[in-house]
Design a protein around this motif. Structure first.
Motif, mmCIF file in Angstrom:
data_model
loop_
_atom_site.group_PDB
_atom_site.id
_atom_site.type_symbol
_atom_site.label_atom_id
_atom_site.label_comp_id
_atom_site.label_asym_id
_atom_site.label_seq_id
_atom_site.Cartn_x
_atom_site.Cartn_y
_atom_site.Cartn_z
ATOM 1 N N THR A 9 -6.907 -50.753 33.453
ATOM 2 C CA THR A 9 -8.173 -50.380 32.827
ATOM 3 C C THR A 9 -9.253 -50.342 33.895
ATOM 4 O O THR A 9 -9.390 -51.272 34.679
ATOM 5 C CB THR A 9 -8.557 -51.372 31.711
ATOM 6 N N THR A 11 -13.496 -49.356 34.522
ATOM 7 C CA THR A 11 -14.758 -49.249 33.803
ATOM 8 C C THR A 11 -15.551 -48.095 34.381
ATOM 9 O O THR A 11 -15.796 -48.036 35.588
ATOM 10 C CB THR A 11 -15.562 -50.559 33.910
ATOM 11 N N GLY A 14 -19.888 -47.942 31.872
ATOM 12 C CA GLY A 14 -20.012 -49.115 31.030
ATOM 13 C C GLY A 14 -18.918 -49.317 29.996
ATOM 14 O O GLY A 14 -18.999 -50.244 29.186
ATOM 15 N N HIS A 15 -17.887 -48.475 30.001
ATOM 16 C CA HIS A 15 -16.803 -48.592 29.023
ATOM 17 C C HIS A 15 -15.459 -48.465 29.720
ATOM 18 O O HIS A 15 -15.324 -47.774 30.735
ATOM 19 C CB HIS A 15 -16.924 -47.511 27.940
ATOM 20 N N GLY A 16 -14.446 -49.106 29.143
ATOM 21 C CA GLY A 16 -13.116 -49.081 29.729
ATOM 22 C C GLY A 16 -12.362 -47.795 29.427
ATOM 23 O O GLY A 16 -12.455 -47.250 28.330
ATOM 24 N N GLY A 34 -9.923 -44.043 26.157
ATOM 25 C CA GLY A 34 -11.021 -44.987 26.224
ATOM 26 C C GLY A 34 -12.375 -44.344 26.183
ATOM 27 O O GLY A 34 -12.581 -43.329 25.530
ATOM 28 N N GLY A 35 -13.292 -44.934 26.938
ATOM 29 C CA GLY A 35 -14.696 -44.582 26.805
ATOM 30 C C GLY A 35 -15.230 -45.365 25.622
ATOM 31 O O GLY A 35 -14.839 -46.506 25.392
ATOM 32 N N GLU A 36 -16.091 -44.755 24.851
ATOM 33 C CA GLU A 36 -16.607 -45.427 23.662
ATOM 34 C C GLU A 36 -15.618 -45.384 22.504
ATOM 35 O O GLU A 36 -15.710 -46.179 21.578
ATOM 36 C CB GLU A 36 -17.938 -44.800 23.238
ATOM 37 N N LYS A 37 -14.667 -44.437 22.576
ATOM 38 C CA LYS A 37 -13.693 -44.299 21.492
ATOM 39 C C LYS A 37 -12.435 -43.617 22.027
ATOM 40 O O LYS A 37 -12.433 -42.422 22.312
ATOM 41 C CB LYS A 37 -14.285 -43.467 20.356
ATOM 42 N N TYR A 89 -17.339 -40.348 25.117
ATOM 43 C CA TYR A 89 -18.634 -40.988 25.361
ATOM 44 C C TYR A 89 -19.666 -40.236 24.532
ATOM 45 O O TYR A 89 -19.746 -39.002 24.615
ATOM 46 C CB TYR A 89 -19.033 -40.892 26.836
#
Length: 122
Positions: A9, A11, A14-16, A34-37, A89
């Motif tokens: 993972t 980053t 700010g998101h994995g 990943g990202g925000e969703k 994102y």
């Protein structure tokens, strides 16, 4: 070397973003999500020396990542390569997209080094 797998993972913004790699012994399956969703937005399949097939779901842009990863990895392994990706994102900018793609390019280079090592031998 059937059943070899690893995950990493990173980053970005700010998101994995998690990259899962599974070696079946007769091919490689990669999931990038990943990202925000995380989700599945696109899929690409490749085999060395053959054309890459890519499918993106409507309104998804991950096909460019899937195709690049499938094409590149297929030149380093024997057998088919399948890459699925879903990175989201909210309100990402062009600069943000470049940052995500740059980070994934670095991870692709790391994976290629692993594939050359004893961990994933061709």
């Amino acid at each position: 070397m059937s059943g070899k797998e690893c995950s990493k993972t990173i980053t970005v913004l700010g998101h994995g973003i998690t990259i899962h790699v599974y070696d079946t012994g007769a091919g490689i399956n990669i999931l990038i999500e990943g990202g925000e969703k995380g989700h599945i937005g696109a899929v690409a399949v490749a085999e060395s020396g053959k054309a890459v097939a890519e499918i993106s779901f409507p309104s998804h842009k991950e096909g460019i990542v899937c195709k690049k990863w499938a094409e590149t990895v297929s030149r380093s392994v024997s057998g088919p390569v399948v890459v699925e990706a879903g990175i989201h994102y909210n309100n990402i900018t062009e600069e943000g997209i470049r940052e995500v793609l740059g980070a994934l390019d670095k991870e692709l280079e790391c994976l290629l080094e692993q594939l050359k090592s004893a961990a994933f031998k061709k």
